[in-house]
Scaffold this active site. Structure first.
Site, PDB file in Angstrom:
ATOM      1  N   TYR A 163       0.916  -1.193  -0.052  1.00  0.00           N
ATOM      2  CA  TYR A 163       0.158  -0.069   0.134  1.00  0.00           C
ATOM      3  C   TYR A 163       0.660   1.316   0.025  1.00  0.00           C
ATOM      4  CZ  TYR A 163      -2.910   3.698   1.451  1.00  0.00           C
ATOM      5  OH  TYR A 163      -3.670   5.151   1.774  1.00  0.00           O
ATOM      6  N   HIS A 193      -3.772  16.602  -3.485  1.00  0.00           N
ATOM      7  CA  HIS A 193      -4.207  16.746  -1.946  1.00  0.00           C
ATOM      8  C   HIS A 193      -3.980  18.042  -1.273  1.00  0.00           C
ATOM      9  CE1 HIS A 193      -4.592  12.480  -2.090  1.00  0.00           C
ATOM     10  NE2 HIS A 193      -4.654  12.168  -0.767  1.00  0.00           N
ATOM     11  N   ASN A 306       1.772  12.014   5.241  1.00  0.00           N
ATOM     12  CA  ASN A 306       1.013  11.400   6.424  1.00  0.00           C
ATOM     13  C   ASN A 306       1.325  11.297   7.746  1.00  0.00           C
ATOM     14  OD1 ASN A 306      -1.354   9.617   6.908  1.00  0.00           O
ATOM     15  ND2 ASN A 306      -0.439   7.918   5.571  1.00  0.00           N
ATOM     16  N   TYR A 394     -15.375  34.830  45.821  1.00  0.00           N
ATOM     17  CA  TYR A 394     -14.562  33.541  45.020  1.00  0.00           C
ATOM     18  C   TYR A 394     -13.513  33.857  44.198  1.00  0.00           C
ATOM     19  CZ  TYR A 394     -18.333  30.736  47.223  1.00  0.00           C
ATOM     20  OH  TYR A 394     -19.169  30.259  47.948  1.00  0.00           O
ATOM     21  N   ARG A 397     -10.462  34.510  46.478  1.00  0.00           N
ATOM     22  CA  ARG A 397     -10.213  33.380  47.502  1.00  0.00           C
ATOM     23  C   ARG A 397      -9.955  32.196  46.964  1.00  0.00           C
ATOM     24  NH1 ARG A 397     -14.955  31.617  51.090  1.00  0.00           N
ATOM     25  NH2 ARG A 397     -15.841  33.400  50.113  1.00  0.00           N
ATOM     26  N   PHE A 443      -1.519   7.577  12.214  1.00  0.00           N
ATOM     27  CA  PHE A 443      -1.866   8.723  11.624  1.00  0.00           C
ATOM     28  C   PHE A 443      -2.992   9.567  12.255  1.00  0.00           C
ATOM     29  CE2 PHE A 443      -3.642   5.538   8.940  1.00  0.00           C
ATOM     30  CZ  PHE A 443      -4.773   5.746   9.122  1.00  0.00           C
ATOM     31  N   GLU A 528     -11.907   6.147   5.217  1.00  0.00           N
ATOM     32  CA  GLU A 528     -11.486   6.961   6.369  1.00  0.00           C
ATOM     33  C   GLU A 528     -12.747   7.262   7.113  1.00  0.00           C
ATOM     34  OE1 GLU A 528      -9.091   9.767   4.343  1.00  0.00           O
ATOM     35  OE2 GLU A 528      -7.840   8.123   3.696  1.00  0.00           O
TER      36      GLU A 528
END
Length: 660
Positions: A163, A193, A306, A394, A397, A443, A528
């Site tokens: 792959y 991409h 990746n 508060y 404190r 990844f 994915e």
């Protein structure tokens, strides 16, 4: 012979110059001649001598006088923009945005950090982003890189189906690619991409992104060649930085879009920035710095994109800035407590030993070290010592309890980010020692995504409680000070709208703190099918941290203004030093004036950690005198222990010496 790269409309033109005494006007006309020569219609220019233009350097956009000589105003390989009168700014020219970069690159910097993929810290990464260091590889890292590449070359030579090496990607994982097209496969991957949108990352953040990708590849589990990795390092050291849009990653399979843009520039395509050129075509920027584009070998495109480096590099900046503002928040709150004439009893060590969260104990200790004590007496505290007030609100404190959990959150997140910084997040992994590649899911960005959502939620509380203290400072019924901290109220509005700004930022943070990592959208044809949305988690965490810094800047301004109404009484020595620091930058508010620059100036003090640098030594001294067991064996012991991630002494003072 000197040469210059000139941008004319949609073209970048290299113009050699035999005589550096020639004028800028000569350079412009030479560029125009070359531009016209490349256009069939002469670029719409009929007579070159009739063209009116201005010439400016790409870096900083400084205008050049046409009559100046080249040798007086330009350096060899400078980048120049020629703007023709009547033209709009060319669509492919991106201004260098002067003022956005604070890189320390104009200094001859030969300080290096050696990367091995195992020991980089978030602090180191931020410093690399700032340009304080250059990069080199350790010999051990180089050896691992070579070994993993040799395995990949063997796989290709034996025509094995693996792959990302000899197949397509994602949904196309079962499509086998012929050997003759493996280089094209990797190049197509980066081009397709590179689909991000939005503003480009700043030079500092792009340096962090590139440095982190180099560090991950240096681990030797990605199969990238040593030649390619060296070219990436050369580009980093020259600050040749690709155009990386901030939007487009879903955080699995890694930060594909931004890392593709990062790699595309290194291939000599798309846009690139350097301190010398500003924004220009990548191939010209690389050429001007004597660098060659990377030439992708099998799997190298995938190896470059990746991983979770976009999420993690932005996360490293977020957690470092969060740590810095959390320390300074204690100092600012202590000053506010003094102005509001609060008591120190709530910070008694015995109280906090009964609920011994580390962050809570640390904050209480800082308050004790800064407020009225035998160590640092306060005239303001003495003035109300016998008042009938029993306890404070508060927001004063409960600072140890509220600020404390922020400290513990930051520590938790920083551990995850530092682990991620030194993690192999590629796919498939190349195990040279086993002689095989294995597909996995490192990844996936869920770890840093969840951590950064948590960071935003945690650090936001510093702004939430700070805004309430600002209200107490501005409200005369609560502060016993003039309304909105100004004389002649009505004529002057004082801090009225500064408080509104703080409230607006806190409200905006409430939306930004909604976790992005609880969302997931299936991508890549359901291959994915679960993603982290970590890119947005990192970006909004940075925005939350910046808002926290700004709200605390307003509180610091307001507290210092409150001091003016308590004079001639003085607070403790460390808090007076903080007051002096602010007053060296911003004058007291006597009557209304333009306030935004004051807020921005004090915000800069906090970003640069100057408030901590002033007060930190007093806190450390208190620590050393009142808690003997926290005393380090050497002056740098704490720093070294933290940097090397070794066992640290059991002391709430541990982090106090980090920035001393």
């Amino acid at each position: 012979m000197p040469r210059f790269t000139v941008h004319v409309r949609d073209e970048w033109l290299t113009v050699p110059c035999k005589d550096a005494t020639c004028s800028i006007k000569w350079l412009a006309f030479e560029a125009l001649k070359r531009y016209i020569k490349n256009k069939p219609d002469n670029g719409g220019i009929q007579h070159i001598k009739d063209v009116h233009f201005v010439v400016r350097r790409c870096q900083g956009l400084g205008l050049l006088d046409n009559d100046d000589t080249i040798e007086d105003v330009l350096e060899d390989n400078d980048f120049v923009e020629l703007a023709i009168e009547g033209d709009t700014m060319s669509q492919d020219f991106i201004p260098s945005q002067p003022g956005t970069s604070h890189l320390y690159l104009y200094i001859d910097n030969h300080h290096y950090i050696s990367l091995d993929g195992n020991s980089l810290t978030s602090t180191d990464l931020v410093n690399l982003g700032k340009g304080l260091y250059m990069i080199k590889l350790t010999p051990e890292a180089e050896q691992k890189v070579v070994q993993s590449r040799e395995l990949l070359d063997t796989i290709v030579k034996e025509n094995k189906v693996v792959y990302g090496i000899t197949t397509g990607f994602g949904k196309f994982a079962r499509t086998v690619i012929p050997v003759s097209k493996l280089k094209e496969l990797q190049e197509n991957l980066l081009r397709s991409h590179s689909s991000g949108l939005g503003s480009p990352l700043s030079p500092e953040r792009t340096r962090m992104l590139l440095a982190l990708r180099i560090n991950v590849l240096a681990k030797g589990y990605s199969g990238v060649s040593l030649e390619t990795l060296h070219r990436m390092i050369q580009a980093f050291n020259a600050s040749c930085l690709s155009y990386v849009p901030e939007k487009g990653t879903v955080g699995a399979s890694g930060d594909l879009a931004p890392l593709s843009h990062l790699a595309l520039g290194l291939m000599g395509e798309g846009k690139m920035w350097s301190p010398k050129s500003g924004w220009a075509d990548a191939k010209y920027v690389l050429e001007a710095h004597g660098l060659k584009p990377i030439s992708l070998k099998p799997k190298e495109g995938l190896a470059l994109i990746n991983g979770t480096q976009m999420i993690t590099s932005l996360g490293a900046e977020a957690v470092e800035r969060a740590e810095a503002i959390a320390r300074q928040a204690d100092i600012i709150a202590a000053l506010t407590l003094e102005v509001l004439k609060g008591t120190t009893k709530a910070f008694d060590s015995d109280i906090h030993e009964l609920r011994p969260h580390p962050g809570q104990k640390e904050v209480a200790l800082r308050f004790r070290s800064l407020l009225d004590s035998d160590h640092h007496p306060s005239e303001i505290a003495e003035s109300h010592r016998f008042c009938d007030r029993v306890q404070d609100a508060y927001t004063m404190r409960c600072c140890p309890q509220v600020h404390g959990i922020v400290n513990d959150t930051i520590e938790f997140v920083k551990k995850i980010i530092n682990t991620e910084i030194n993690s192999a997040t590629d796919n498939p992994m190349v195990f040279a020692e086993r002689g095989e590649t294995i597909s996995g899911g490192n990844f996936h960005g869920e770890y840093p995504a969840k951590a950064l959502d948590y960071l935003a939620i945690g650090v936001h509380e510093l702004a939430s409680i700070s805004e309430r203290r600002i209200e107490r400072l501005c409200n005369p019924s609560l502060s016993e000070l003039p309304a909105f901290l100004v004389n002649e109220g009505g004529l002057n509005s004082g801090f009225m709208i500064a408080h509104c700004t703080a409230a607006a930022l806190v409200s905006e943070n409430k939306v930004l703190c909604h976790p992005s990592s609880i969302d997931s959208l299936s991508t890549s044809a359901a291959t994915e099918d679960h993603v982290s949305m970590g890119g947005w988690a990192a970006r909004k965490a940075l925005r939350v941290v910046e808002h926290v810094e700004q709200v605390l800047a307003i509180e610091l301004l307001a507290a210092c203004q409150g001091i003016e109404f308590l004079r001639p009484l003085r607070t403790t020595t460390p808090l007076e030093k903080v007051y002096d620091l602010v007053r060296a930058t911003v004058k007291p508010w006597i009557k209304d004036r333009f306030m935004a620059p004051d807020i921005e100036a004090v915000h800069r003090l906090l970003v640069d950690q100057k408030v901590w640098n002033i007060a930190g030594p007093y806190i450390e001294k208190y620590c050393m005198e009142y808690i003997p067991e926290s005393r380090p064996s050497s002056p740098t012991a704490f720093i070294l222990n933290v940097h090397n991630n070794t066992a640290q002494p059991p002391s709430v003072c541990l982090s106090l010496s980090l920035f001393l």
